[in-house]
Design an enzyme around this catalytic site. Structure first.
Site, short mmCIF file in Angstrom:
data_model
loop_
_atom_site.label_atom_id
_atom_site.label_comp_id
_atom_site.label_asym_id
_atom_site.label_seq_id
_atom_site.Cartn_x
_atom_site.Cartn_y
_atom_site.Cartn_z
CG HIS A 17 -0.34 0.14 2.43
ND1 HIS A 17 0.55 0.85 2.84
CD2 HIS A 17 -0.53 -1.09 3.69
CE1 HIS A 17 0.78 0.24 4.22
NE2 HIS A 17 0.32 -0.64 4.52
CG HIS A 20 3.90 -1.59 2.32
ND1 HIS A 20 2.65 -2.11 2.28
CD2 HIS A 20 4.33 -1.94 3.67
CE1 HIS A 20 2.26 -2.88 3.24
NE2 HIS A 20 3.30 -2.56 4.15
CB CYS A 125 0.10 -6.80 21.35
SG CYS A 125 -0.72 -6.06 19.85
CB CYS A 128 3.06 -5.32 18.56
SG CYS A 128 2.08 -3.99 18.77
CB CYS A 142 -2.04 -2.82 21.77
SG CYS A 142 -0.84 -2.48 20.35
CG HIS A 145 -2.37 -3.79 16.62
ND1 HIS A 145 -0.76 -3.57 17.12
CD2 HIS A 145 -2.40 -3.92 15.57
CE1 HIS A 145 -0.22 -3.72 16.13
NE2 HIS A 145 -1.00 -4.05 15.03
CE LYS A 294 -3.78 3.13 12.28
NZ LYS A 294 -3.47 2.49 13.64
CE LYS A 297 -7.02 -6.27 3.54
NZ LYS A 297 -6.70 -7.76 3.77
N1 MSP Z 1 8.08 -6.93 9.10
C1 MSP Z 1 8.16 -5.73 9.77
C2 MSP Z 1 9.26 -4.99 9.80
C3 MSP Z 1 10.73 -5.98 9.87
S1 MSP Z 1 12.05 -5.05 9.50
C4 MSP Z 1 13.20 -5.90 10.03
C5 MSP Z 1 6.96 -4.75 9.43
N2 MSP Z 1 6.20 -4.81 8.42
S2 MSP Z 1 5.18 -3.90 7.73
O1 MSP Z 1 4.72 -4.57 6.64
O2 MSP Z 1 4.20 -3.61 8.76
O3 MSP Z 1 5.84 -2.47 7.39
C6 MSP Z 1 5.90 -1.59 8.28
C7 MSP Z 1 6.43 -0.30 7.69
O4 MSP Z 1 5.79 -0.06 6.52
C8 MSP Z 1 6.82 0.97 8.35
O5 MSP Z 1 7.60 1.08 9.01
C9 MSP Z 1 6.79 1.67 7.16
O6 MSP Z 1 8.04 1.91 6.34
C10 MSP Z 1 5.77 1.45 6.04
N3 MSP Z 1 4.20 1.85 6.40
C11 MSP Z 1 3.43 0.99 6.63
N4 MSP Z 1 2.02 1.81 6.91
C12 MSP Z 1 2.74 3.30 6.63
C13 MSP Z 1 1.71 4.35 6.57
N5 MSP Z 1 0.38 4.51 6.83
N6 MSP Z 1 2.53 5.57 6.37
C14 MSP Z 1 4.01 5.35 6.23
N7 MSP Z 1 4.73 4.41 6.29
C15 MSP Z 1 3.86 3.27 6.57
O7 MSP Z 1 6.66 -3.88 10.60
#
Ligand code: MSP
Length: 646
Positions: A17, A20, A125, A128, A142, A145, A294, A297
């Protein structure tokens, strides 16, 4: 110099999304920027594929975990080319070499006595995938969440994280650049001001089997964070691969604020325990919300990168995300905001500059780059402006201040547009005696375009490629691919033939939708919050930010023939420009010379009574004894001409 830049490895329980996409575009832009600086770069992203969450997602999908992770990991891998993101390595935590590295490290830390077996009762959690401390809970929930954690009691293996607390604190104190922006460094320091608990790093197989087995106890698998963080080492061949020594000491991680704790506390203490050097920098950004809500989904407002690219094009998406978010702070995404940036910054400022400039070269010089003649003061100012821009850009991009780096670039776009207006190539073209001057002016404008192509490479590689083509340069030409080789004036070879290209950034028509929506939102807002001045419309702050207000000093005043109302002012802000102002009935020339006034500096030039006016002087309009009176705006004490008003 070398750079190793990483993104988080994304969980495969959700499809890619906007969030990412942002982090990955940031890392890609930074890696391209470092390459532009002549560095050797390794850029890594990937997927995090173990743990409870993934098992649940696979169950929901009615497929075995391996099939499930293969499918979603592929979705991530296929998304990056759509965003012109080009990682050097895509890592998966299910890769056999990663599993081997994790087991090797676990054994090493276990052998050195930093992993022990114990019983633990804690608040876990699921979201997390970690135990929370009582302090982290908000109203028993949490905070991320919005659910209460479960109390779990089980025997597990623990990593002696507490043993490395002081060493980590010392490192953060002696390395201010270790965690940036500063707010996140402070957050980590505040967390470390309390004693650290040890970290539970295993899960009994009775509860979870989808993980990396502990090498010293086959009844347990590894906790997903201990496994995931190690990806950054696996990717460069830990412990003795040829790339490890080269890249690991310069590692820079990009993450969002949600995973600060694992990266700023678990990870460095793990590295200390295994005797590896710490990473160099952790760059932490804020969260994207959608229309101030925020992204989730359940709300149904998740923005998919593929759809964004289909709608706006990859260059606009990349530019918008980097320009709109102040790195470190949260930002709001909306289609109105992206359309506004496309139309104002890309179509209007940059796109028009390009098409105007290249059209003039085609019209006056048969599409060939002319050779410049002698430079005047105006030319030297333009060159100085370019040098300032390049210096600021280099520094700001290196510091992850992409929004400010782009602001500096756009100030230069404005300067180039004003250079065209003040030097009036169309007027020069009327008299063949002006040919050398016209050559110089056109050459300088083309140099502006080349430098813009150079600095925009990391941000919009696709558009920069088209800009290079239009300037008759190959996409890999050093003059647009290297800050050292190309970051000076006079690099474009005279005689080069420009190529015709399609409109770089067409204006996006929102069919009035944006305006309607804005008006509806405005009406809604006004109900809650009455305007400060009756009858005035409340402007979103972003719109105000689009205005370039400056202090200008009036240096010359001339009457305009056949007009009793207008004066032609020459002002310095700081470069000289002409502004036509309707103040002749209120001020005489002697009252104006030397006066500092406020101007709008980024208005599109307009011709008034045959004079091109490049801006607008601000004045108060009042009435006295039934007569209109204009009173010029001013600053309360003299400032450097060109100072910004904000
Ligand atoms: N798998 C773990 C990370 C392990 S790294 C060793 C994880 N994955 S995640 O799919 O949840 O990705 C989190 C990351 O996605 C955030 O730190 C950020 O880089 C990005 N983002 C997810 N949602 C976001 C927003 N709404 N806004 C900006 N970035 C965000 O955590």
């Amino acid at each position: 110099m070398t750079t190793y830049i990483t993104t988080p490895i994304y969980y495969v329980n959700a499809q890619p999304h906007l969030g990412h996409a942002y982090t990955t575009i940031v890392a890609d832009t930074y890696s391209r920027f470092r390459r532009l600086c002549g560095e050797k770069v390794r850029f890594q992203t990937g997927t995090d594929e173990h743990g409870d969450k993934i098992v649940k997602a696979a169950e929901n999908d009615h497929v075995p975990p391996q099939d499930y992770v293969d499918k979603i990991s592929a979705l991530f891998r296929q998304t990056w080319p759509l965003l012109q993101v080009e990682p050097d390595h895509f890592i998966r935590t299910t890769d056999a070499e990663h599993v081997a590295v994790v087991q090797r490290i676990l054994q090493k830390v276990y052998d050195s006595g930093d992993i022990y077996f114990d019983e633990y009762t804690g608040l876990y959690c699921q979201g997390c995938e970690r135990y929370l401390t009582g302090k982290e809970l908000v109203d028993g929930n949490c905070p991320d969440h919005q659910k209460p954690p479960e109390e779990i009691a089980e025997q597990n293996y623990f990593f002696r994280m507490s043993r490395y607390q002081q060493q980590l604190l010392d490192h953060i104190h002696t390395h201010p650049e270790f965690i940036t922006p500063e707010r996140y460094r402070n957050e980590v320091l505040s967390f470390l001001s309390e004693p650290l608990e040890d970290l539970c790093i295993s899960r009994p197989k009775s509860r979870l089997t989808w993980g990396i087995e502990l090498p010293f106890d086959d009844k347990f698998v590894t906790y997903v964070w201990f496994d995931a963080l190690i990806n950054y080492l696996t990717g460069v061949g830990y412990p003795d691969g040829p790339q490890f020594a080269e890249y690991w000491p310069v590692a820079e991680h990009v993450i969002a604020k949600d995973i600060l704790k694992p990266h700023a506390i678990y990870w460095p203490t793990m590295l200390l325990a295994m005797g590896a050097p710490l990473y160099q920098k952790l760059h932490v950004h804020g969260y994207w919300n959608i229309d101030d809500t925020k992204m989730s989904k359940s709300i149904g407002n998740v923005v998919r990168p593929k759809e964004l690219v289909q709608e706006y094009g990859v260059d606009t998406v990349r530019y918008f995300l980097l320009r709109e978010m102040s790195f470190g702070l949260d930002s709001s995404f909306s289609s109105e905001a992206i359309v506004a940036r496309q139309n104002a910054d890309l179509a209007n400022d940059l796109g028009n500059l390009f098409s105007r400039a290249t059209a003039m070269v085609r019209k006056y010089r048969q599409g060939k780059v002319p050779a410049p003649a002698q430079f005047t003061e105006a030319d030297r100012e333009l060159v100085a402006g370019a040098e300032n821009m390049l210096r600021d850009y280099r520094q700001l991009m290196a510091e992850f201040l992409f929004h400010r780096g782009l602001q500096a670039v756009w100030e230069f776009v404005g300067m180039a547009n004003r250079y065209i207006v003040t030097n009036e190539p169309w007027a020069l073209a009327r008299d063949p005696q002006n040919a050398p001057r016209l050559d110089t002016v056109l050459y300088n404008i083309l140099e502006c375009l080349r430098l813009l192509t150079l600095v925009l490479q990391p941000v919009m590689p696709g558009a920069a490629g088209r800009m290079a083509t239009s300037l008759g340069l190959a996409e890999d030409d050093e003059r647009i691919c290297s800050l050292d080789q190309g970051g000076q004036w006079n690099m474009l070879p005279p005689g080069t033939e420009l190529q015709a290209i399609d409109n770089l950034f067409p204006r996006l028509d929102d069919g009035g939708k944006g305006a309607e929506k804005d008006a509806a939102a405005q009406r809604k807002k006004e109900k809650k919050e009455p305007p400060a001045v009756a009858g005035a419309t409340l402007l979103p702050y972003e719109h105000f930010q689009l205005l370039d207000l400056r202090v200008a000093e009036i240096v010359a005043v001339e009457p305009i023939k056949k007009s009793t109302r207008l004066l032609k002012l020459t002002v310095r802000a700081p470069e000289e420009r002409t502004i036509v102002a309707g103040i002749a009935e209120h001020y005489t020339a002697d009252k104006l010379i030397g006066k500092q006034v406020l101007i709008v500096a980024n208005l599109q030039p307009v011709k008034i009574m045959g004079v091109s006016s490049q801006g607008m002087v601000l004045a108060a309009r009042t009435e006295e004894n039934g007569q209109e009176r204009l009173v010029l705006s001013a600053v309360s004490s003299p400032v450097v001409p060109g100072s910004k008003v904000a």
